[in-house]
Structure formats: C-alpha cells, structure tokens
Design an enzyme around this catalytic site. Structure first.
Site, PDB file in Angstrom:
ATOM      1  N   ASP A 229       0.746  -1.635   0.378  1.00 34.62           N
ATOM      2  CA  ASP A 229       0.161  -0.587   0.460  1.00 34.62           C
ATOM      3  C   ASP A 229       0.155   1.205   0.166  1.00 34.62           C
ATOM      4  O   ASP A 229       0.289   1.930   0.746  1.00 34.62           O
ATOM      5  CB  ASP A 229      -1.116   0.139   1.468  1.00 34.62           C
ATOM      6  CG  ASP A 229      -1.845   1.128   0.761  1.00 34.62           C
ATOM      7  OD1 ASP A 229      -2.997   1.195  -0.090  1.00 34.62           O
ATOM      8  OD2 ASP A 229      -2.347   1.648   2.278  1.00 34.62           O
ATOM      9  N   SER A 253      -7.474   5.078  -0.314  1.00 30.65           N
ATOM     10  CA  SER A 253      -7.619   3.346  -0.728  1.00 30.65           C
ATOM     11  C   SER A 253      -8.715   2.780  -1.177  1.00 30.65           C
ATOM     12  O   SER A 253      -9.265   2.895  -0.470  1.00 30.65           O
ATOM     13  CB  SER A 253      -6.616   2.423  -0.206  1.00 30.65           C
ATOM     14  OG  SER A 253      -5.231   3.240  -0.032  1.00 30.65           O
ATOM     15  N   GLN A 303      -4.836  -2.214  -7.235  1.00 30.61           N
ATOM     16  CA  GLN A 303      -6.345  -1.061  -6.386  1.00 30.61           C
ATOM     17  C   GLN A 303      -6.407   0.328  -7.360  1.00 30.61           C
ATOM     18  O   GLN A 303      -5.852   0.521  -8.597  1.00 30.61           O
ATOM     19  CB  GLN A 303      -4.463  -0.079  -5.401  1.00 30.61           C
ATOM     20  CG  GLN A 303      -5.703   0.265  -4.431  1.00 30.61           C
ATOM     21  CD  GLN A 303      -4.207   0.893  -3.690  1.00 30.61           C
ATOM     22  OE1 GLN A 303      -4.002   2.495  -2.978  1.00 30.61           O
ATOM     23  NE2 GLN A 303      -3.793  -0.570  -2.410  1.00 30.61           N
TER      24      GLN A 303
END
Length: 310
Positions: A229, A253, A303
């Site tokens: 991430d 996110s 993502q």
C-alpha cells in the site's frame, strides 16, 4: 503475547532503534515493532484484535489493516496452505486510537483450496473487508514476465537522503514516522515530479523489511501486503504532477487485490514496479509487480484509489 505486552510493543518507538541521517528511527527494533503489530490477540475462536502504533496519523494506514486482516485469516488455516490471493475493500477510515476487531468467516475448506472472509470492525461498524484464498503447494505450467532493467538498490539514495529540510517541513508527520520498510526510489519520486512537471504514470522502488524477519511464510506475505500500500498510487500522482499534502488533492485507497505467485522473503530486496493505466471519475487505477533480485515475479497488485484534484 498478552494484550498489554502487544500494545506496549506496538505503541512507541524503541529507545534502542538506530536513526537515519534525517533522524528517523529504522532498523531491526522498528521492524520488530511491525511484527508485534501483526501479532494479533485471539479473543475468540475466529475473532482477533489488533492495535495501531502510537505514531499513526488521523486514520489507520491501509497496509496495516490489510496485513492484520490477512494474519487473522491465516491463523484459521493449516500452515501448509499458503496465501495465493486476496481481495479487499476499504470501507471507512480506521480510528488509530482504538483497537480493531477482526471477525473471520470460514467460507470453505476444500481439498486444495481454503477460503476465508474477514471483516474489520470499529465502533460497531465495518471499516474493511477482505477475502483471502489459500492453496496447498502444487506443480503446473510456469512462465512470467521479465523484470525491468533498473539500477540495484545499493546504487540508489535512501529515504533519508531524499528527505530535504523543505520536505520535512511540508510532510512533517509522514517523514518523521519510524520506517520498518527500507524504500529506494528508482524513478523520480512523485513529490519531485510536482515541481518538474507531469511524467509517465510509473513508479518504481526497491523495498525490503529493514531487518531480519522470522521464517514464518505467512508473516512474509503479510509484511509484503503491508508494504504494497506504499508508493502504489504515486504512479497516478506522477502522471498529473501533484502530490498529497502539497496540492489540493484528496485521496484514499478504495480496494486492493494481490496474487502471490512464488515464494519470497520480505526481508530481501524486491522491486515494486507500479503503473497507472487509467484515472477517471474521481478514481485512479494502479497496478504493481513485485520482483526478486533474481528477476522472479513473486506477486501482482491492483488497487483503485479515490483521487480528487481540486
């Protein structure tokens, strides 16, 4: 580990942690704190509890929730079944001041595959949901894309080398947090691109856990999920010449997926090759590939993030 010991282990910066040139703690003691952070407390058969570090920002770091949720799932699965994929949604911002409860649903235990669903709960509401699949080791067809030709990590500046005094003033909270992950930029960092102008929607970094991890394969997968991430959405920001905190950009996110292809160690260097194929509708999509130094493709990441540029 008791809850009190676990909270103490993850709450502050260890006094014996070495400091980088910019004064930020790093190294084995800081990595040990990350390992402690991922060591969830089991409070019922399929219910676990985790905490956030004392130095957290206003919301819990997404990689932390993903890593902890994967730990919770993995602790209900036989150790001979490794993680091969995860799919997750970030539903609400996490509150770093209170524990997170992880509820595991044992969806299926098959002959080769095991499926788990995990919901992370705070204040009585779901903040994160993850589905993970585990598989026994099997043989089959083999092929993989080649690793890009990039300089090695030893040839690149450390984060301490890149963090200038101006950057410390602009990103005081982000640049002063302990660094359990050693990150070396191959491409120009997105915070530099905002000054030099938009560039290709690509971001490449070498990264590794900054110390030595135990041999538990699940822990290595969870640490890589934590690190995945980091820097991923920078590929989107670089394309538009903006960066968090310095421009009028809001982001978070939204969802996150990973596929694990081959064994690896998260405490050895891996190249994180990220690109953004599209941004539209207030959202941006980024893909990432993890390669070992030997050129083995070990994981793929996708993502989508919220991206509002005002």
């Amino acid at each position: 580990m008791t809850e009190a010991a676990r909270i103490a282990a993850s709450a502050g910066v260890p006094v014996d942690a070495p400091k980088a040139a910019d004064g930020v703690p790093h190294g084995q003691p800081v990595l040990d704190r990350l390992v402690a952070l991922l060591d969830l407390e089991r409070i019922e058969e399929d219910i676990f509890r985790g905490v956030s570090p004392k130095h957290s920002t206003l919301r819990v770091f997404g990689g932390q929730v993903a890593g902890q949720a994967l730990v919770a799932a993995g602790r209900t699965v036989p150790p001979e079944r490794g993680v091969h994929s995860l799919h997750a949604y970030f539903i609400r911002p996490g509150d770093p001041s209170v524990p997170i409860v992880y509820e595991v649903d044992r969806i299926r235990d098959g002959r080769s595959f095991t499926t788990r669903r995990v919901v992370a709960v705070q204040h009585g509401k779901a903040i994160f949901a993850l589905s993970a699949s585990f598989q026994v080791a099997e043989s089959g067809a083999e092929h993989a894309e080649e690793m890009p030709d990039v300089p090695g990590p030893e040839e690149l500046p450390t984060m301490a080398d890149l963090v200038t005094e101006d950057l410390r003033r602009t990103f005081a909270n982000a640049t002063s947090r302990p660094r359990p992950i050693d990150v070396r930029y191959v491409t120009e960092p997105a915070w530099v691109s905002r000054n030099t102008g938009p560039r290709d929607a690509r971001n490449q970094v070498w990264m590794r856990a900054d110390g030595v991890l135990p041999d538990d394969p699940l822990l290595h997968v969870c640490v890589l999920a934590y690190a995945s991430d980091m820097t991923l959405l920078d590929a989107i920001l670089a394309r538009h010449g903006v960066y968090w905190g310095t421009d009028d950009v809001n982001g978070a996110s939204l969802d996150h997926a990973m596929w694990f292809h081959r064994p690896f160690r998260a405490d050895e260097w891996v190249l994180y090759d990220c690109a953004s194929p599209s941004a539209s509708g207030g959202r941006g999509l980024a893909t990432g590939r993890f390669f070992t130094r030997d050129g083995d493709l070990v994981a793929t990441v996708v993502q989508e993030g919220l991206l509002r540029i005002n």
